[in-house]
Design a protein around this motif. Structure first.
Motif, PDB file in Angstrom:
ATOM      1  N   ALA A   5      -9.256  53.192  25.670  1.00  0.00           N
ATOM      2  CA  ALA A   5     -10.302  52.575  24.849  1.00  0.00           C
ATOM      3  C   ALA A   5      -9.960  51.126  24.513  1.00  0.00           C
ATOM      4  O   ALA A   5     -10.826  50.248  24.569  1.00  0.00           O
ATOM      5  CB  ALA A   5     -10.514  53.379  23.577  1.00  0.00           C
ATOM      6  N   ILE A   6      -8.704  50.866  24.182  1.00  0.00           N
ATOM      7  CA  ILE A   6      -8.288  49.497  23.861  1.00  0.00           C
ATOM      8  C   ILE A   6      -8.461  48.598  25.086  1.00  0.00           C
ATOM      9  O   ILE A   6      -8.946  47.466  24.981  1.00  0.00           O
ATOM     10  CB  ILE A   6      -6.842  49.472  23.345  1.00  0.00           C
ATOM     11  CG1 ILE A   6      -6.774  50.171  21.986  1.00  0.00           C
ATOM     12  CG2 ILE A   6      -6.320  48.041  23.226  1.00  0.00           C
ATOM     13  CD1 ILE A   6      -5.377  50.527  21.556  1.00  0.00           C
ATOM     14  N   ALA A   7      -8.088  49.103  26.245  1.00  0.00           N
ATOM     15  CA  ALA A   7      -8.276  48.328  27.487  1.00  0.00           C
ATOM     16  C   ALA A   7      -9.759  48.056  27.712  1.00  0.00           C
ATOM     17  O   ALA A   7     -10.142  46.946  28.113  1.00  0.00           O
ATOM     18  CB  ALA A   7      -7.679  49.079  28.672  1.00  0.00           C
ATOM     19  N   ILE A  16     -17.557  52.233  26.922  1.00  0.00           N
ATOM     20  CA  ILE A  16     -16.387  53.082  27.142  1.00  0.00           C
ATOM     21  C   ILE A  16     -15.579  53.187  25.858  1.00  0.00           C
ATOM     22  O   ILE A  16     -15.127  54.273  25.482  1.00  0.00           O
ATOM     23  CB  ILE A  16     -15.519  52.527  28.288  1.00  0.00           C
ATOM     24  CG1 ILE A  16     -16.282  52.614  29.613  1.00  0.00           C
ATOM     25  CG2 ILE A  16     -14.191  53.292  28.385  1.00  0.00           C
ATOM     26  CD1 ILE A  16     -15.586  51.910  30.765  1.00  0.00           C
ATOM     27  N   PHE A  17     -15.396  52.064  25.175  1.00  0.00           N
ATOM     28  CA  PHE A  17     -14.635  52.060  23.927  1.00  0.00           C
ATOM     29  C   PHE A  17     -15.218  53.049  22.919  1.00  0.00           C
ATOM     30  O   PHE A  17     -14.501  53.876  22.362  1.00  0.00           O
ATOM     31  CB  PHE A  17     -14.592  50.658  23.316  1.00  0.00           C
ATOM     32  CG  PHE A  17     -13.897  50.610  21.989  1.00  0.00           C
ATOM     33  CD1 PHE A  17     -12.514  50.649  21.922  1.00  0.00           C
ATOM     34  CD2 PHE A  17     -14.624  50.548  20.807  1.00  0.00           C
ATOM     35  CE1 PHE A  17     -11.863  50.621  20.697  1.00  0.00           C
ATOM     36  CE2 PHE A  17     -13.985  50.523  19.580  1.00  0.00           C
ATOM     37  CZ  PHE A  17     -12.601  50.551  19.530  1.00  0.00           C
ATOM     38  N   SER A  18     -16.512  52.986  22.698  1.00  0.00           N
ATOM     39  CA  SER A  18     -17.129  53.864  21.690  1.00  0.00           C
ATOM     40  C   SER A  18     -17.053  55.330  22.093  1.00  0.00           C
ATOM     41  O   SER A  18     -16.801  56.195  21.250  1.00  0.00           O
ATOM     42  CB  SER A  18     -18.577  53.452  21.410  1.00  0.00           C
ATOM     43  OG  SER A  18     -19.369  53.577  22.563  1.00  0.00           O
ATOM     44  N   THR A  19     -17.232  55.630  23.381  1.00  0.00           N
ATOM     45  CA  THR A  19     -17.124  57.019  23.845  1.00  0.00           C
ATOM     46  C   THR A  19     -15.734  57.574  23.563  1.00  0.00           C
ATOM     47  O   THR A  19     -15.583  58.685  23.046  1.00  0.00           O
ATOM     48  CB  THR A  19     -17.433  57.113  25.353  1.00  0.00           C
ATOM     49  OG1 THR A  19     -18.777  56.708  25.571  1.00  0.00           O
ATOM     50  CG2 THR A  19     -17.232  58.526  25.876  1.00  0.00           C
ATOM     51  N   LYS A  64      -6.769  47.030  17.084  1.00  0.00           N
ATOM     52  CA  LYS A  64      -6.884  46.214  18.295  1.00  0.00           C
ATOM     53  C   LYS A  64      -8.263  46.267  18.933  1.00  0.00           C
ATOM     54  O   LYS A  64      -8.650  45.342  19.644  1.00  0.00           O
ATOM     55  CB  LYS A  64      -5.840  46.660  19.320  1.00  0.00           C
ATOM     56  CG  LYS A  64      -4.424  46.415  18.859  1.00  0.00           C
ATOM     57  CD  LYS A  64      -3.426  46.915  19.881  1.00  0.00           C
ATOM     58  CE  LYS A  64      -2.015  46.653  19.420  1.00  0.00           C
ATOM     59  NZ  LYS A  64      -1.028  47.117  20.408  1.00  0.00           N
ATOM     60  N   GLY A  65      -9.005  47.348  18.697  1.00  0.00           N
ATOM     61  CA  GLY A  65     -10.334  47.491  19.280  1.00  0.00           C
ATOM     62  C   GLY A  65     -11.426  47.035  18.338  1.00  0.00           C
ATOM     63  O   GLY A  65     -12.016  45.970  18.516  1.00  0.00           O
ATOM     64  N   LYS A  82     -17.271  45.982  18.212  1.00  0.00           N
ATOM     65  CA  LYS A  82     -17.873  46.856  17.209  1.00  0.00           C
ATOM     66  C   LYS A  82     -19.129  47.490  17.787  1.00  0.00           C
ATOM     67  O   LYS A  82     -20.196  46.908  17.785  1.00  0.00           O
ATOM     68  CB  LYS A  82     -18.200  46.091  15.939  1.00  0.00           C
ATOM     69  CG  LYS A  82     -18.657  47.014  14.836  1.00  0.00           C
ATOM     70  CD  LYS A  82     -18.520  46.356  13.497  1.00  0.00           C
ATOM     71  CE  LYS A  82     -19.238  47.184  12.479  1.00  0.00           C
ATOM     72  NZ  LYS A  82     -20.574  46.726  12.202  1.00  0.00           N
ATOM     73  N   PRO A  83     -18.974  48.713  18.303  1.00  0.00           N
ATOM     74  CA  PRO A  83     -20.140  49.391  18.875  1.00  0.00           C
ATOM     75  C   PRO A  83     -21.069  49.902  17.789  1.00  0.00           C
ATOM     76  O   PRO A  83     -20.660  50.154  16.658  1.00  0.00           O
ATOM     77  CB  PRO A  83     -19.522  50.553  19.656  1.00  0.00           C
ATOM     78  CG  PRO A  83     -18.222  50.802  18.993  1.00  0.00           C
ATOM     79  CD  PRO A  83     -17.756  49.494  18.429  1.00  0.00           C
TER      80      PRO A  83
END
Length: 152
Positions: A5-7, A16-19, A64-65, A82-83
């Motif tokens: 997620a951080i990547a 992808i991050f929010s999922t 970090k995200g 920020k999703p």
């Protein structure tokens, strides 16, 4: 999930991050723990209840995200992801805050307004940062630092 997620956040993929963030939160809600080691019956041994890998991954996703903190020699560079999450599990507010974060000789209050990955405005203690400053809080900062970031 956390480091994937951080990547994703660092590479402009809030989807992808929010999922992955939601999936890790669901794991923590399953048995009120972030334990990674489960038996086939979906239980887990009590001695493994306090595993730290997913805890650390989740905190890294937040720092970090969501808040986009990248620690460098010069200080902290902020580039939030920020999703706008829309499901039954979690909803994000337009403004989120991370308060009383200790960093060297400073205490940070960080506020992120809006949704997205592009920084529209960056202020430290009410003073706007120049666009070439790369949203940097200098390592030499001391005392309370109020950081306000608007994303879209």
């Amino acid at each position: 999930m956390g480091y994937y997620a951080i990547a994703a956040a660092r590479n402009g993929r809030p989807d992808i991050f929010s999922t992955q963030m939601v999936r890790l939160m669901e794991l923590s809600e399953r048995n009120n723990t972030f334990a990674e080691f489960y038996e086939l019956d979906k239980s887990f041994p009590a001695k493994r209840r306090r595993q730290l890998w997913s805890n650390t991954a989740f905190l890294s996703m937040v720092y970090k995200g969501v808040f986009g903190m990248q620690f460098t020699v010069d200080g902290i560079v902020f580039s939030p992801t920020k999703p706008h999450l829309h499901d039954d599990f979690v909803r994000t507010n337009e403004m989120i805050s991370l308060l009383n974060v200790r960093y060297r000789e400073a205490v940070l209050d960080i506020h992120v307004k809006g949704y997205g990955t592009e920084t529209r405005a960056f202020h430290i203690n009410g003073v706007s940062s120049a666009t070439d400053a790369k949203n940097l809080l200098k390592a030499s900062a001391t005392g309370r630092q109020v950081i306000e970031i608007e994303v879209w």
